[in-house]
Write a protein that holds these residues in place. Structure first.
Motif, mmCIF file in Angstrom:
data_model
loop_
_atom_site.group_PDB
_atom_site.id
_atom_site.type_symbol
_atom_site.label_atom_id
_atom_site.label_comp_id
_atom_site.label_asym_id
_atom_site.label_seq_id
_atom_site.Cartn_x
_atom_site.Cartn_y
_atom_site.Cartn_z
ATOM 1 N N VAL B 215 -4.450 39.228 27.101
ATOM 2 C CA VAL B 215 -4.401 38.025 28.161
ATOM 3 C C VAL B 215 -4.807 36.886 27.251
ATOM 4 O O VAL B 215 -4.068 35.635 27.731
ATOM 5 N N LEU B 216 -5.309 36.892 26.057
ATOM 6 C CA LEU B 216 -5.372 35.722 25.272
ATOM 7 C C LEU B 216 -4.102 35.153 24.762
ATOM 8 O O LEU B 216 -3.862 34.131 24.670
ATOM 9 N N LEU B 217 -3.278 36.131 24.258
ATOM 10 C CA LEU B 217 -2.122 35.694 23.965
ATOM 11 C C LEU B 217 -1.013 35.378 24.899
ATOM 12 O O LEU B 217 -0.548 34.275 24.728
ATOM 13 N N LEU B 218 -1.314 35.945 26.121
ATOM 14 C CA LEU B 218 -0.505 35.558 27.366
ATOM 15 C C LEU B 218 -0.881 34.084 27.554
ATOM 16 O O LEU B 218 0.168 33.243 27.893
ATOM 17 N N ILE B 219 -2.177 33.564 27.546
ATOM 18 C CA ILE B 219 -2.533 32.355 27.815
ATOM 19 C C ILE B 219 -1.889 31.520 26.770
ATOM 20 O O ILE B 219 -1.262 30.313 27.096
ATOM 21 N N LEU B 220 -1.998 31.604 25.553
ATOM 22 C CA LEU B 220 -1.295 31.128 24.532
ATOM 23 C C LEU B 220 0.073 30.845 24.663
ATOM 24 O O LEU B 220 0.766 29.816 24.292
ATOM 25 N N GLU B 221 0.643 31.833 25.007
ATOM 26 C CA GLU B 221 2.226 31.992 25.343
ATOM 27 C C GLU B 221 2.394 31.059 26.339
ATOM 28 O O GLU B 221 3.449 29.911 26.177
ATOM 29 N N ARG B 222 1.591 30.845 27.467
ATOM 30 C CA ARG B 222 1.947 29.941 28.491
ATOM 31 C C ARG B 222 1.677 28.530 28.211
ATOM 32 O O ARG B 222 2.528 27.488 28.524
ATOM 33 N N VAL B 223 0.600 28.148 27.399
ATOM 34 C CA VAL B 223 0.045 26.781 27.119
ATOM 35 C C VAL B 223 0.857 26.279 25.757
ATOM 36 O O VAL B 223 1.439 25.236 25.714
ATOM 37 N N ALA B 224 1.277 27.241 24.718
ATOM 38 C CA ALA B 224 1.686 26.856 23.407
ATOM 39 C C ALA B 224 3.238 27.659 22.990
ATOM 40 O O ALA B 224 3.530 27.176 22.154
ATOM 41 N N GLY B 225 3.528 28.655 23.934
ATOM 42 C CA GLY B 225 4.806 28.916 23.665
ATOM 43 C C GLY B 225 4.987 29.717 22.413
ATOM 44 O O GLY B 225 5.857 29.519 21.333
ATOM 45 N N ILE B 226 3.846 30.542 22.020
ATOM 46 C CA ILE B 226 3.732 31.185 20.660
ATOM 47 C C ILE B 226 5.063 32.019 20.353
ATOM 48 O O ILE B 226 5.078 32.405 19.095
ATOM 49 N N GLY B 227 5.754 32.633 21.365
ATOM 50 C CA GLY B 227 6.786 33.249 21.031
ATOM 51 C C GLY B 227 6.723 34.745 20.694
ATOM 52 O O GLY B 227 7.352 35.464 19.934
ATOM 53 N N ILE B 228 5.503 35.417 21.090
ATOM 54 C CA ILE B 228 5.031 36.801 20.961
ATOM 55 C C ILE B 228 5.668 37.588 22.098
ATOM 56 O O ILE B 228 6.207 38.454 22.056
ATOM 57 N N PHE B 229 5.658 36.984 23.365
ATOM 58 C CA PHE B 229 5.909 37.717 24.488
ATOM 59 C C PHE B 229 7.061 37.116 25.291
ATOM 60 O O PHE B 229 7.534 37.704 26.177
ATOM 61 N N ASP B 230 7.373 35.851 24.904
ATOM 62 C CA ASP B 230 8.491 34.961 26.021
ATOM 63 C C ASP B 230 9.512 35.152 25.346
ATOM 64 O O ASP B 230 9.759 34.833 24.134
ATOM 65 N N PRO B 231 10.635 35.864 25.711
ATOM 66 C CA PRO B 231 11.869 36.054 25.144
ATOM 67 C C PRO B 231 12.615 34.635 24.834
ATOM 68 O O PRO B 231 13.277 34.335 23.912
ATOM 69 N N ALA B 232 12.390 33.786 25.621
ATOM 70 C CA ALA B 232 12.718 32.115 25.465
ATOM 71 C C ALA B 232 12.413 31.805 24.241
ATOM 72 O O ALA B 232 12.872 30.951 23.570
ATOM 73 N N MET B 233 11.173 32.104 23.745
ATOM 74 C CA MET B 233 10.619 31.592 22.384
ATOM 75 C C MET B 233 10.859 32.497 21.327
ATOM 76 O O MET B 233 10.052 32.497 20.338
ATOM 77 N N GLY B 234 11.494 33.657 21.626
ATOM 78 C CA GLY B 234 12.112 34.458 20.636
ATOM 79 C C GLY B 234 10.931 35.996 20.735
ATOM 80 O O GLY B 234 11.002 36.843 19.806
ATOM 81 N N GLY B 235 10.234 35.882 21.650
ATOM 82 C CA GLY B 235 9.195 37.007 21.794
ATOM 83 C C GLY B 235 9.829 38.021 22.530
ATOM 84 O O GLY B 235 10.956 38.158 23.076
ATOM 85 N N ASP B 236 9.126 39.353 22.725
ATOM 86 C CA ASP B 236 9.689 40.526 23.136
ATOM 87 C C ASP B 236 8.815 41.027 24.418
ATOM 88 O O ASP B 236 7.694 41.451 24.339
ATOM 89 N N PRO B 237 9.323 40.793 25.589
ATOM 90 C CA PRO B 237 8.481 41.228 26.752
ATOM 91 C C PRO B 237 8.082 42.473 26.713
ATOM 92 O O PRO B 237 7.306 42.942 27.395
ATOM 93 N N VAL B 238 8.926 43.441 26.208
ATOM 94 C CA VAL B 238 8.473 44.828 26.322
ATOM 95 C C VAL B 238 7.180 45.113 25.391
ATOM 96 O O VAL B 238 6.447 45.835 25.684
ATOM 97 N N LEU B 239 7.029 44.232 24.499
ATOM 98 C CA LEU B 239 5.887 44.215 23.692
ATOM 99 C C LEU B 239 4.734 44.014 24.364
ATOM 100 O O LEU B 239 3.391 44.657 24.262
ATOM 101 N N PHE B 240 4.724 42.915 25.472
ATOM 102 C CA PHE B 240 3.760 42.760 26.352
ATOM 103 C C PHE B 240 3.313 43.839 27.090
ATOM 104 O O PHE B 240 2.113 44.274 27.012
ATOM 105 N N GLN B 241 4.292 44.589 27.331
ATOM 106 C CA GLN B 241 3.986 46.216 28.221
ATOM 107 C C GLN B 241 3.324 47.029 27.173
ATOM 108 O O GLN B 241 2.356 47.630 27.959
ATOM 109 N N HIS B 242 3.559 47.000 25.989
ATOM 110 C CA HIS B 242 2.816 48.015 25.281
ATOM 111 C C HIS B 242 1.202 47.715 25.090
ATOM 112 O O HIS B 242 0.551 48.123 25.360
ATOM 113 N N PHE B 243 1.054 46.305 24.943
ATOM 114 C CA PHE B 243 -0.250 45.644 24.727
ATOM 115 C C PHE B 243 -0.920 46.112 26.025
ATOM 116 O O PHE B 243 -2.152 46.236 25.956
ATOM 117 N N PHE B 244 -0.148 45.609 27.273
ATOM 118 C CA PHE B 244 -1.195 45.589 28.365
ATOM 119 C C PHE B 244 -1.325 47.141 28.744
ATOM 120 O O PHE B 244 -2.583 47.473 29.329
#
Lengths: 136, 535, 315, 217
Positions: B215-244
């Motif tokens: 959830v920390l990464l999710l918050i950072l993704e929303r606030v700073a677009g870190i590109g870990i989970f958001d495909p628009a920023m180069g992230g992988d949404p399936v990776l979020f599902q692994h984490f979750f």
């Protein structure tokens, strides 16, 4: 139980051992930095993580007394490492085997994130010909 | 005639401060109990609203956005605020130290802190509800959760904080079970509820930190677009599902394992019989805890995960069925040649066996690769996990609540009303969720605000069942509260059980036992001792 | 193949449906058998030993365990689950291996409709027309959040991800029309993100391809626009009865002044409508979310004109 | 067991424990479980690192060159030395040499401060260049796709680690105070032992972060 033995399991390690471990850690740091400048193909990462693991093990066993303390602490520590390993291994297995059946699964469509697009000039808007419903 | 002991933990000190800042594990247990019951009531209201909206296709009582928020809140409140802390933090806190003959848990201050953190986390959830709420579903899948305009950050911060509460409880229990057992109480003389809590605590400390970082990464993704989970920023949404799911699948076992522990206690006590296959039940709890970390990918068979990974996860998933099956059959075998009494807690235990078996068996359809493709994200899944969570955990929770209610207060509830209540709950539950199995198999996706006309009869049946269930819970609330003030005194050992908590008075004194207790018999020695029932 | 509705499953309409259903019902019967044993155990043991007079001293037998029994109820379920796993794995592989002679359709999901691109340039919205007996491969991606392409009758479901392709395929076995649903929660109109698969004969399919998805010939622009308003899924977000939905209602707006999110006001005219269809993000009506996707590339000029004509005709 | 607590019941023994051995071992198990949760907290970041490094090997290689290997090595030396002084501080208190213990704790604290100062210079240099995480990334000199992800990972890993260093400094100053007040001795030094365990873990995590971020081959 003797009344005043309040801090159980008091294994006092000689200062020499600590200092030797400290020096060993610094030497290993030198080695890992040195190795990183030699090009070893894929082996660089393995060497780096391998040396780091040896260093971490030294810290855990000597500095953190795992070698001398009750085994329960070693069990807890190993459990943490085991589950970190499970998390890493199964997730990476998915990532690395995505293209096995469909190669399309491996790639992303846009290589770059949207934020890099702003810098480039926007492509001219070109409506695609709709060949079906155009009746000339 | 039974009497309430003159000195007990309830009257040891007075005033609101003596409760809110208490270090007594029993009072903290009750604080948790009140909090989670409030959450249960809130989540229940959301559930009724969901079922009302689904009475007909299209709009019935609310807009789509509101509906999406309500089902999200139903899930989030029930999971994070009710079911995860329900048995461990509320009941375990009260009973665990008494079961092992200890004066308190190992870290009483940490215990109090964990309750305060729970309240603090709940406040964030309430802030989220009042500032636009969340409409992502309790799973917070990216990129929906990173793009929706609703207040995801407040809710996920709440979840992050609640995680610490859960971690501290788990940590406390592990140390307590290791170090605080009474003289003579070896590991294999522990009641099975303690084994259940132990296995639960292990999952809590291992899995919850991963939820925290997710959830920390999710918050950072929303606030700073870190590109870990958001495909628009180069992230992988399936990776979020692994984490979750690395957290949330084991979390399912955080919910069910302590429930299984309670069932072991109830079946044995109300059969007056030694538990069958003690070691098998104890070790199967640990086995389930371990395997639960290897199966998370079965939530992701159609998510774009690699097919080979899906196959491995499917195989590992089936492994978890085996220890669960062992437990069910061992409980049945315990009934054999027992002296069975159908007091209310026993009725809950038998309901658990009935419902949890259905829940477990329907899990097979979802663990199987080919059938899951059709059933994934349909009402079949909804029905399956409600059979496990409500039919399993909640039934066990209420079984335990009725079993230990006289321990908490020294007073009995009305047995007749209790039986009427469980009849309503049991019947209503089955009507509500059996129809959802059919809905799902017929192709009704979950999280739908509206639906095709052909599904309406089954939806209406399901809603009808939810009202019957609600009546059952309402009756329960009335007679349980009545019992606290007006119930007849229950005596020290109302059920004639042999576990340690019944050796002291009901309610117990402040430090649980008047003298340091010594273990003279095992928790299930009904073949040697005939304890007397005091009701 | 299996086209009749069974007790629990909807009618099957694809080559794999029969395999999936056979496995499904095998698990159903196995589950009923196991559940029967458990239920019998509860009822029989419960009634038989209810309030029983125990031994003279009141104790009950101290049966601790039975290795043989416990092995039995570990091994028998283990064998069962291995059968189910292997069976499920085989069918799953069949579901994932795409046959050679296949027709490919590109699927694009976005809030809240499906758009299908055929190899020869035909584009449809919310309607997938396929010939009977021909394997169809769907190459899918999403423009915004995760959706999931679900056709219950074909027993197929696959998540549709942004910035990545996923695949699924089917071969229809019966002529008819089947529901497409979105199975991954995607927002306000998730439950209305529905479509149809229309399975037609090879000949009908050819005719359909040649005649085009909509017939503009002979129709007035307003009628053509009315048809497009549905087929291009405008109606999933815009009402024409004066009530606002995800987007504003479109009846009687032409010629009126409208406030924008930025605070300024515009007069709704043809240019504004055209811009709103092709570049919806450039001016958002006040009080609405900027969620409309661009129709750039999905509509040609003639279609845009027809839509505008239709909107102008709405009172 | 030992119910004779009334006689010489030490001040640090809580009422619900039967003796000090039980209490100190409970505390240590508790601490180790806490360390376990810390390892799993970082696990998420290690997994994210592995996933994105495997997907963008070239970019990671190019981007890592922008980290200062000298400062990284310096900080590694600093942290390892601080771990050593921490271990020696505990040894001193075990031998009841309170003065030496305080000196060694002070050295540990100072080294931790040095680590943070070096980190500050590294961070501010990156801030100046626009090598920032996520959407704040503005630097243009790195080849390969999505270099902002490398800096997201870099800042999250080192940032979370940095927060742990600060927490460690607070803990160290707290046990230092206790030692100066004379509350710790060879009879009872659990707080210092727990702080030591925590500090070694912080060191251990850095031992992995350093090669993973600075020494990509």
């Amino acid at each position: 139980m003797s009344g005043h033995s309040t801090q159980e399991n008091r294994h006092i390690i000689p200062a020499r051992t600590y200092i030797a471990v400290g020096v060993g850690l610094l030497l290993l740091t030198a080695v890992t930095v040195g190795v990183s400048f030699i090009h070893l193909e894929g082996w660089n990462a393995i060497a780096a993580v391998g040396i780091a693991s040896v260093k971490a093990l030294l810290v855990a066993l000597i500095f953190m007394h795992l070698l001398y303390d009750k085994k329960i602490f070693l069990v807890i520590f190993s459990t943490a490492i085991l589950f970190l390993g499970i998390f890493l291994a199964l997730t990476m297995f998915d990532i690395l085997s995505r293209g096995e059946i469909y190669p399309e699964y491996e790639k992303t469509i846009e290589k770059n994130a949207v934020m890099y697009k702003k810098a480039e000039p926007a492509p001219a808007a070109e409506p695609v010909e709709d060949s079906t419903s155009d009746v000339q | 005639m039974n009497k309430i002991p003159e000195v007990n933990y309830l009257n040891a000190s007075r005033g609101i401060r003596s409760w809110l800042f208490t270090l007594d594990h029993k009072r903290i247990g009750l604080l948790y109990l009140f909090s989670i019951m409030a959450a249960f009531a809130l989540g229940g209201i959301f559930a009724i609203l969901i079922r009302l909206e689904l009475l007909g296709p299209g709009k019935d009582i609310m807009e789509a956005r509101t509906y999406n928020q309500i089902f999200t809140l139903h899930g989030a409140v029930m999971i994070f605020l009710f079911i995860i802390p329900s048995i461990p933090a509320a009941m375990g806190n009260f009973i665990l130290p008494q079961m092992i003959g200890a004066k308190d848990v190992a870290f009483p201050r940490l215990n109090l802190l964990s309750w305060w953190i729970y309240i603090f986390g709940a406040v964030f959830a309430v802030i989220s509800m009042s500032t636009g709420s969340v409409d992502t579903g309790w799973t917070f899948y990216t990129p929906y959760s990173t793009t929706t305009s609703t207040s995801v950050v407040a809710m996920t911060l709440g979840v992050f904080i609640l995680g610490f509460s859960s971690i501290f409880t788990g940590l406390n229990f592990i140390v307590t079970i290791h170090k605080m057992r009474a003289p003579g109480q070896t590991w294999f003389k522990l009641p099975l509820f303690v084994w259940g809590l132990y296995a639960t605590a292990i999952i809590q400390v291992l899995a919850t930190p991963v939820l925290g970082i997710t959830v920390l990464l999710l918050i950072l993704e929303r606030v700073a677009g870190i590109g870990i989970f958001d495909p628009a920023m180069g992230g992988d949404p399936v990776l979020f599902q692994h984490f979750f799911w690395f957290y949330s699948h084991p979390a399912v076992y955080i919910m069910i394992l302590p429930g299984m522990g309670i069932i072991s206690e109830l079946i044995s006590a109300f059969s007056q019989k030694r538990i069958f296959g003690y070691k098998a039940i104890a070790f199967s709890s640990l086995a389930i805890a371990f395997i639960s970390f290897l199966v998370w990918g079965h939530h992701m068979f159609v998510s774009g995960q690699s097919q080979l990974a899906s196959a491995i996860f499917s195989f590992l998933t089936f492994l978890v069925g085996i220890p669960s099956g062992i437990k069910i059959f061992n409980w049945l075998a315990t009934l054999y040649k027992g002296k069975i009494r159908f007091d209310t807690p026993m009725l809950y235990a038998l309901s658990f066996l009935f419902l949890f078996t259905i829940g477990g068996l329907t899990g097979m359809f979802l663990g199987t690769l080919a059938t899951d493709v059709h059933l994934h994200d349909t009402y079949f899944v909804v029905a399956h996990f409600h059979y496990v969570m409500v039919g399993g955990t909640v039934m066990a929770f209420f079984g335990g609540l009725h079993y230990w209610w006289p321990k908490f207060w020294g007073r009995m509830y009305n047995e007749l009303w209790a039986k009427i209540s469980i009849a309503f709950t049991f019947v209503g539950f089955n009507i509500t969720f059996l129809s959802q199995f059919v809905l799902g198999a017929k192709g009704m996706p979950r999280r739908y605000y509206s639906y095709l006309d052909k599904f309406q009869p089954l939806h209406d049946l399901s809603s009808f069942g939810s009202w019957i269930m609600a009546i059952g819970f309402f009756i329960m609330a009335v007679y349980l509260i009545h019992a606290v003030f007006k119930g007849r005194p229950a005596g020290d050992n109302p059920w004639g059980a042999l576990t340690f908590e019944w050796e002291t008075t009901s309610p117990p004194p402040k430090e649980n036992f008047i003298e340091t207790p010594t273990l003279t018999h095992g928790p299930y020695d009904y073949d040697k001792i005939v304890p007397e029932r005091t009701i | 193949m299996d086209t009749t509705e069974t007790l629990l499953l909807p009618p099957g309409g694809s080559t794999i449906a029969g395999d999936v259903d056979a496995l499904f019902y095998f698990i159903v019967y196995a589950s009923i058998a196991i559940f029967g044993i458990v239920l019998f155990g509860i009822v029989y043991l419960g009634l038989k030993y209810r309030g029983r007079k125990a031994a003279a001293d009141g104790t009950t037998p101290g049966i601790t365990h039975s290795t043989r029994l416990e092995l039995a109820w570990s091994i028998i379920p283990a064998i069962l689950v291995i059968i189910v796993f292997v069976w499920g794995f085989n069918v799953y592989m069949k579901m994932n291996i795409i046959p050679g002679d296949v027709m490919e359709v590109k699927v694009t999901a976005q809030k809240w409709f499906w758009s299908f691109d055929y190899p020869d340039g035909v584009n449809t919205v919310n309607e997938l027309v396929v010939p009977l007996g021909k394997p169809v491969k769907l190459l899918m991606s999403s423009r915004d959040v995760i959706h999931s392409f679900y056709v219950p009758a074909f027993r197929i479901k696959m998540d549709v991800l942004p910035n990545r392709y996923t695949l699924t395929w089917f071969e229809a076995t019966a002529i008819g029309s089947y529901d497409i649903m979105c199975a991954e929660f995607c927002g306000d109109r998730h439950s209305e993100m529905l479509g149809r698969v229309r399975v037609v004969s090879e000949r009908e399919y050819k005719e359909w391809l040649e005649s085009g998805t909509e017939t503009a010939e002979g129709a007035t622009p307003v009628d053509y626009g009315r048809a497009l308003f549905r087929t291009k899924a405008c109606h999933t977000c815009h009402n024409v009865d004066g009530t606002s939905a995800v987007g504003p209602a479109l009846n009687g707006i032409v010629g009126k002044q409208r406030p924008l999110a930025g605070g300024e006001r515009v007069t709704v005219d043809e240019n504004y409508l055209r811009e709103s269809i092709l570049e919806p993000q450039s001016s958002i009506a006040a009080g609405y979310q900027p969620v409309m996707p661009t129709y750039q590339g999905m509509l040609n000029d003639k279609q845009v004109d027809a839509l505008i004509a239709y909107i102008k005709s709405l009172k | 067991m030992s119910s004779g607590n009334s006689n010489g019941h030490p001040a640090h023994l809580a009422h619900h424990f039967s003796d000090a051995a039980q209490q100190s071992e409970s505390a240590k198990i508790g601490m180790w479980i806490f360390l376990l949760t810390e390892i799993l907290l970082f696990a998420g970041l290690f997994v994210a690192y592995a996933v994105y490094r495997s997907a963008n090997t070239e970019m990671f290689y190019n981007a890592h060159k922008h980290l200062d290997i000298h400062l990284g090595t310096l900080n590694t030396i600093v942290l390892i030395t601080s771990s050593l002084t921490m271990a020696l501080a505990i040894r001193s208190i075990q031998l009841n040499d309170r003065k030496k213990s305080i000196k060694l704790l002070a050295a540990t604290f100072a080294l931790a401060a040095v680590f943070l100062i070096v980190k500050y210079f590294e961070y501010s240099h990156k801030f100046d260049l626009g090598q920032l995480p996520g959407k704040f990334y503005t630097y243009t000199g790195i080849e390969g796709s999505n270099p902002h992800i490398f800096f997201s990972v870099y800042f999250m890993m080192t940032g979370l680690h940095g927060i742990h260093v600060i927490a460690g400094m607070i803990a160290i100053s707290w046990v230092m105070r206790k030692t100066i007040q004379g509350k710790l001795s060879s009879e009872y030094y659990t707080p210092m032992e727990l702080t030591g365990l925590y500090w070694h873990l912080v060191d251990m995590i850095w031992i992995f972060l350093f090669p993973l971020l600075y020494l990509i081959g």
